[in-house]
Scaffold this motif. Structure first.
Motif, PDB file in Angstrom:
ATOM      1  N   ALA A 184       0.561  -0.487   0.045  1.00  0.00           N
ATOM      2  CA  ALA A 184       0.025  -0.010   0.078  1.00  0.00           C
ATOM      3  C   ALA A 184       0.773   1.088  -0.174  1.00  0.00           C
ATOM      4  O   ALA A 184       0.731   2.560  -0.800  1.00  0.00           O
ATOM      5  CB  ALA A 184      -0.851   0.144   0.792  1.00  0.00           C
ATOM      6  N   LEU A 185       2.248   1.187   0.598  1.00  0.00           N
ATOM      7  CA  LEU A 185       3.039   2.891   1.439  1.00  0.00           C
ATOM      8  C   LEU A 185       3.299   2.228  -0.615  1.00  0.00           C
ATOM      9  O   LEU A 185       4.015   3.661  -0.907  1.00  0.00           O
ATOM     10  CB  LEU A 185       3.467   2.029   1.969  1.00  0.00           C
ATOM     11  N   GLY A 186       3.659   1.578  -0.971  1.00  0.00           N
ATOM     12  CA  GLY A 186       4.666   1.838  -2.380  1.00  0.00           C
ATOM     13  C   GLY A 186       4.013   2.018  -3.433  1.00  0.00           C
ATOM     14  O   GLY A 186       4.467   2.720  -4.486  1.00  0.00           O
ATOM     15  N   LEU A 187       2.293   1.479  -3.561  1.00  0.00           N
ATOM     16  CA  LEU A 187       1.327   2.442  -4.483  1.00  0.00           C
ATOM     17  C   LEU A 187       1.477   3.620  -4.709  1.00  0.00           C
ATOM     18  O   LEU A 187       1.107   4.586  -5.350  1.00  0.00           O
ATOM     19  CB  LEU A 187      -0.023   1.558  -4.037  1.00  0.00           C
ATOM     20  N   ILE A 188       1.244   4.511  -2.991  1.00  0.00           N
ATOM     21  CA  ILE A 188       1.468   5.443  -2.740  1.00  0.00           C
ATOM     22  C   ILE A 188       2.351   6.468  -2.926  1.00  0.00           C
ATOM     23  O   ILE A 188       2.586   7.548  -3.526  1.00  0.00           O
ATOM     24  CB  ILE A 188       0.518   6.021  -1.767  1.00  0.00           C
ATOM     25  N   ALA A 189       4.122   5.709  -2.799  1.00  0.00           N
ATOM     26  CA  ALA A 189       5.532   6.276  -4.113  1.00  0.00           C
ATOM     27  C   ALA A 189       5.062   6.204  -5.099  1.00  0.00           C
ATOM     28  O   ALA A 189       5.227   7.348  -5.864  1.00  0.00           O
ATOM     29  CB  ALA A 189       5.913   5.910  -2.763  1.00  0.00           C
ATOM     30  N   LEU A 190       4.518   5.197  -5.331  1.00  0.00           N
ATOM     31  CA  LEU A 190       4.453   5.434  -6.705  1.00  0.00           C
ATOM     32  C   LEU A 190       3.812   6.554  -7.484  1.00  0.00           C
ATOM     33  O   LEU A 190       4.018   6.941  -8.945  1.00  0.00           O
ATOM     34  CB  LEU A 190       4.174   3.689  -7.207  1.00  0.00           C
ATOM     35  N   TYR A 191       2.119   6.540  -6.967  1.00  0.00           N
ATOM     36  CA  TYR A 191       1.687   7.649  -7.435  1.00  0.00           C
ATOM     37  C   TYR A 191       2.087   8.988  -7.288  1.00  0.00           C
ATOM     38  O   TYR A 191       2.430   9.648  -8.915  1.00  0.00           O
ATOM     39  CB  TYR A 191      -0.033   7.527  -6.869  1.00  0.00           C
ATOM     40  N   PHE A 192       3.246   9.210  -6.704  1.00  0.00           N
ATOM     41  CA  PHE A 192       3.370  11.015  -6.138  1.00  0.00           C
ATOM     42  C   PHE A 192       4.752  10.893  -7.433  1.00  0.00           C
ATOM     43  O   PHE A 192       4.877  11.840  -7.438  1.00  0.00           O
ATOM     44  CB  PHE A 192       3.799  11.458  -4.903  1.00  0.00           C
ATOM     45  N   ALA A 193       5.825   9.459  -7.022  1.00  0.00           N
ATOM     46  CA  ALA A 193       6.577   9.272  -8.344  1.00  0.00           C
ATOM     47  C   ALA A 193       6.112  10.033  -9.196  1.00  0.00           C
ATOM     48  O   ALA A 193       7.156  10.196 -10.539  1.00  0.00           O
ATOM     49  CB  ALA A 193       7.536   7.885  -8.132  1.00  0.00           C
TER      50      ALA A 193
END
Length: 293
Positions: free
Chosen positions: A49-58
Motif C-alpha cells: 500500500a505504501l509503495g503504491l502511494i509512493a508510486l503515485y507521487f513518483a
C-alpha cells in the motif's frame, strides 16, 4: 427432510469459521457477507500500500520531468545553446502558470490511470467488496450516507479552516494547487477544476481509504486503521502546503471523516463524494479570486 434442512445448511456454510463447501458460491446468498479468512488473506500488505502511494507521487514527478525535458529540447532546437540549457529552459517554461497547469493535468491523468490499472489488476477480488478488506467499489445500501457525505464535505473546510487558524495563530496557510488555479487562463482552469474534483479524489480514496485502510485494518481493526490512515494522509499532503505543520489538524480531520464514511457506509463512494465537495470549495475560490482581481 432434506429440503427442510437446506436453508440451515446454507446459513452455516456462510459463516467464515466453517470450512468451505460446495454451497459457498450459491447465487441465493446476499451480496455482502462477513469476510472469510481466505478473503482477508488477499488483503494487500502495508508495504504494498505504501509503495503504491509512493508510486503515485513518483509518477507525477516523473511525468512533469519528462514534460520539462521536452520543453527544454524544443527551446534548444529553436534558439540553440548547450546541453545544460535544456534543464534551464524546461524549468523556465514550467514556471509559467499555464504551462504548469498543463503539466499538472498530464501528470494527474497518467498517474491516476496507472494506479487504477494496477490496483484493479492486482486485487480484482477486493475491488467491489463492500466490507474490509474490500476496496468498496459498490453502491452503499444506506442512501442517507451520500447526503451525509455531501454535508460533511462542504462543512469540513470551514471547521478545519477555523482549527488551522487557531493552531497557526494568524499565520497564513496557502496551497500550491489553489494558487496555481487562480492564475491560469480559463480554458485550462476548467479542465483542471474538473480533474481536481473528480479524478483526484477518486484515486486518493482508492489509495488511502481503499488499499492502505484495508492493509492496516487486517492487523489493528478498522477503528485504529482509520486513525493511522488519516495521520498518514495528512503528512503526505504537507509538501503541497509548504510543510506547514499547523495544517496537519485540518487534513487529519478530513482523513478521519473520510475513513469513517468508508467503513460505516460499506462503500468508498461516500468518501469520494465528501472529498470531491471539499476540493470543490477550493476550486470555486479560483474563479472568485480571478473575478475579484
Amino acid at each position: 427432510m432434506t429440503s427442510a434442512l437446506r436453508p440451515g445448511e446454507n446459513h452455516l456454510d456462510a459463516r467464515p469459521q466453517d470450512p468451505p463447501s460446495m454451497d459457498a458460491n450459491h447465487p441465493n446468498y446476499a451480496p455482502i457477507s462477513p469476510p472469510s479468512p481466505a478473503l482477508t488473506a488477499l488483503a494487500p500488505g502495508v508495504w504494498y500500500a505504501l509503495g503504491l502511494i509512493a508510486l503515485y507521487f513518483a509518477l507525477q514527478l516523473s511525468v512533469a520531468a519528462v514534460i520539462g525535458l521536452a520543453a527544454g529540447l524544443v527551446a534548444l532546437a529553436q534558439h540553440g545553446g548547450d546541453v545544460t540549457s535544456i534543464i534551464t529552459s524546461g524549468r523556465a517554461w514550467l514556471a509559467h502558470s499555464d504551462a504548469s497547469a498543463i503539466a499538472v493535468i498530464a501528470t494527474l491523468l497518467v498517474a491516476a490511470a496507472a494506479i487504477l490499472h494496477l490496483v484493479r489488476r492486482w486485487w480484482p477480488q477486493l475491488w467491489a467488496k463492500a466490507e474490509l478488506p474490500g476496496f468498496g467499489f459498490a453502491m452503499s445500501k444506506q442512501p442517507a450516507m451520500y447526503l451525509l457525505a455531501l454535508v460533511l464535505g462542504l462543512a469540513t473546510p470551514f471547521v478545519g479552516g477555523m482549527l488551522t487558524q487557531w493552531v497557526a495563530q494568524g499565520h497564513e496557510v496557502s496551497q500550491d494547487i489553489k494558487q496555481l488555479g487562480a492564475h491560469i487562463s480559463l480554458p485550462l482552469r476548467i479542465p483542471l477544476a474538473l480533474l481536481v474534483v473528480s479524478i483526484g479524489p477518486l484515486v486518493e480514496e482508492l489509495l488511502f481509504r481503499g488499499v492502505l485502510l484495508s492493509s492496516i485494518a487486517r492487523y489493528v481493526g478498522s477503528g485504529w486503521a482509520i486513525v493511522v490512515t488519516a495521520i498518514f494522509f495528512a503528512c503526505v499532503h504537507l509538501p503541497d502546503l509548504s510543510f506547514l505543520w499547523y495544517a496537519l489538524p485540518n487534513l487529519a480531520l478530513l482523513g478521519l471523516l473520510l475513513g469513517w464514511l468508508r467503513v460505516q457506509s460499506g462503500s468508498i463512494w461516500p468518501a469520494v463524494l465528501a472529498h470531491s465537495m471539499n476540493n470543490l470549495l477550493a476550486v470555486v475560490s479560483w474563479f472568485v479570486m480571478t473575478s475579484a482581481s
